[in-house]
Design an enzyme around this catalytic site. Structure first.
Site, PDB file in Angstrom:
ATOM      1  N   ARG A 172       0.419  -1.267  -0.050  1.00 60.32           N
ATOM      2  CA  ARG A 172       0.248   0.124  -0.157  1.00 60.32           C
ATOM      3  C   ARG A 172       0.424   1.192  -0.055  1.00 60.32           C
ATOM      4  O   ARG A 172       0.426   2.304   0.563  1.00 60.32           O
ATOM      5  CB  ARG A 172      -1.548  -0.030   1.018  1.00 60.32           C
ATOM      6  CG  ARG A 172      -2.008  -1.024   1.351  1.00 60.32           C
ATOM      7  CD  ARG A 172      -3.404  -0.656  -0.131  1.00 60.32           C
ATOM      8  NE  ARG A 172      -4.180  -2.090   0.097  1.00 60.32           N
ATOM      9  CZ  ARG A 172      -3.563  -3.824  -0.812  1.00 60.32           C
ATOM     10  NH1 ARG A 172      -2.560  -3.530  -1.549  1.00 60.32           N
ATOM     11  NH2 ARG A 172      -4.474  -4.249  -0.650  1.00 60.32           N
ATOM     12  N   SER A 216     -11.234   0.718   2.799  1.00 60.06           N
ATOM     13  CA  SER A 216     -10.689   0.297   3.947  1.00 60.06           C
ATOM     14  C   SER A 216      -9.325   0.933   4.461  1.00 60.06           C
ATOM     15  O   SER A 216      -9.188   2.255   4.326  1.00 60.06           O
ATOM     16  CB  SER A 216      -9.230  -0.671   3.817  1.00 60.06           C
ATOM     17  OG  SER A 216      -9.822  -1.864   2.912  1.00 60.06           O
ATOM     18  N   GLU A 274      -5.129   3.550   6.277  1.00 56.15           N
ATOM     19  CA  GLU A 274      -4.567   3.130   4.872  1.00 56.15           C
ATOM     20  C   GLU A 274      -5.852   4.623   4.766  1.00 56.15           C
ATOM     21  O   GLU A 274      -4.917   5.034   2.948  1.00 56.15           O
ATOM     22  CB  GLU A 274      -5.436   1.864   4.921  1.00 56.15           C
ATOM     23  CG  GLU A 274      -5.068   2.248   2.731  1.00 56.15           C
ATOM     24  CD  GLU A 274      -5.936   0.376   2.436  1.00 56.15           C
ATOM     25  OE1 GLU A 274      -5.853   0.904   1.473  1.00 56.15           O
ATOM     26  OE2 GLU A 274      -5.273  -0.712   3.268  1.00 56.15           O
TER      27      GLU A 274
END
Length: 317
Positions: A186, A235, A305
């Site tokens: 990520r 998320s 995130e």
């Protein structure tokens, strides 16, 4: 940032507004542009100035002439973004129609950074290119996938990327190979001030019908496990090494936890939901409370995130 009226009663902008210092461009400039309506959370303050460049050349020319002290923030479809209630100072750049083209050539898909991930997957499907199906499970743009090494259902952007193009804060045009991206979980190591403008992905040949079936399976899995119809930012936290964020959140007793109209999803507790009138401050406070409780129960620190940008709203005197 203190909100400044875009127009005076006599129809003129107030003196000293940042928009009056903007370079000439072919794209569109807007003062005090509302952002809550474009974020998936439906919360947050305005952009001091919104710039929608006509194309990559327009973007590069604008940035090369923009005063160095003016901050720049890039906005895609704001699917994984929380804009704080005080808004975003400086210039917010939103890539629009001039960055949304997608075309297939052989086993490669060329996509503008403003193109939706699901549209890139659809073009690949129609061209018989296998491997990009996972993009249909990411509710964002190609630019966001490049910045975050977006992934879902067992694959990540790094698995299919050939190259990317971008523009630096000073207006320099860049061509980047997969190795230049510095992808990790990520995350991309490309400097944060680089604005991605396009990408090339590569897949493998397959029958469009078979690819379509896999995309349908992804859509069904998302609908069953995620609150896809809610006002959410996707998320919320990254999965820590050796753990799943949602399991840690559930074990900490946070499923359904709420602050005002901000709530941890009952369906998937790594999703925060705006139940109607939640402020960005409430959503962020809820996320921080979840982080606190998870650390208290497991000793694991959750990393956001969702990208949080902008400034808090100034208290009312």
């Amino acid at each position: 940032m203190t909100a400044v009226p875009t127009m005076r009663p006599d129809g003129e902008r107030p003196d000293g507004h940042l928009i009056d210092r903007m370079p000439a461009c072919r794209g569109r400039l807007t003062a005090d542009a509302p952002l809550a309506g474009v974020t998936w959370f439906r919360a947050g303050g305005p952009a001091e100035v919104m710039f929608r460049p006509a194309d990559a050349e327009d973007l590069a020319d604008f940035l090369s002439a923009l005063p160095a002290e003016v901050p720049v923030t890039v906005l895609g479809v704001a699917s994984n973004l929380l804009v704080r209630d005080g808004g975003i100072p400086g210039v917010v750049i939103r890539l629009g129609r001039g960055f949304a083209d997608i075309r297939a050539e052989g086993m490669e898909v060329n996509a503008g950074a403003g193109a939706l991930d699901i549209n890139a997957a659809t073009v690949a499907r129609d061209a018989g290119i296998r491997g990009l199906e996972f993009l249909s499970g990411i509710p964002g743009t190609v630019g966001g996938a490049l910045r975050m090494n977006g992934g879902a259902y067992g694959r990540e952007t790094k698995d299919v990327l050939v190259s990317a193009e971008g523009v630096t804060r000073t207006g320099e045009r860049l061509s980047l190979s997969l190795g230049d991206m510095g992808f990790t979980y990520r995350h991309s190591a490309v400097p944060a001030d680089v604005i991605f403008t396009a990408a090339v992905f590569r897949g493998e040949p397959d029958e469009p019908l078979a690819i379509a079936r896999r995309m349908a399976e992804i859509a069904e899995a998302r609908a069953e496990s995620q609150p896809v119809r809610a006002r959410t930012g996707g998320s919320t936290f990254k999965n820590p090494p050796g753990h799943k964020a949602w399991e840690l959140i559930d074990q900490a007793g946070c499923r359904g936890l709420a602050i005002g109209d901000a709530q941890v999803s009952e369906k998937h507790c790594n999703f925060l939901i705006n139940q109607g009138g939640a402020s960005a401050a409430e959503l962020e406070a809820l996320g921080e409370e979840v982080r606190r409780r998870v650390f208290e129960t497991s000793g694991v620190t959750l990393d956001w995130e969702i990208k949080r940008v902008g400034v808090p709203k100034e208290p009312t005197p």
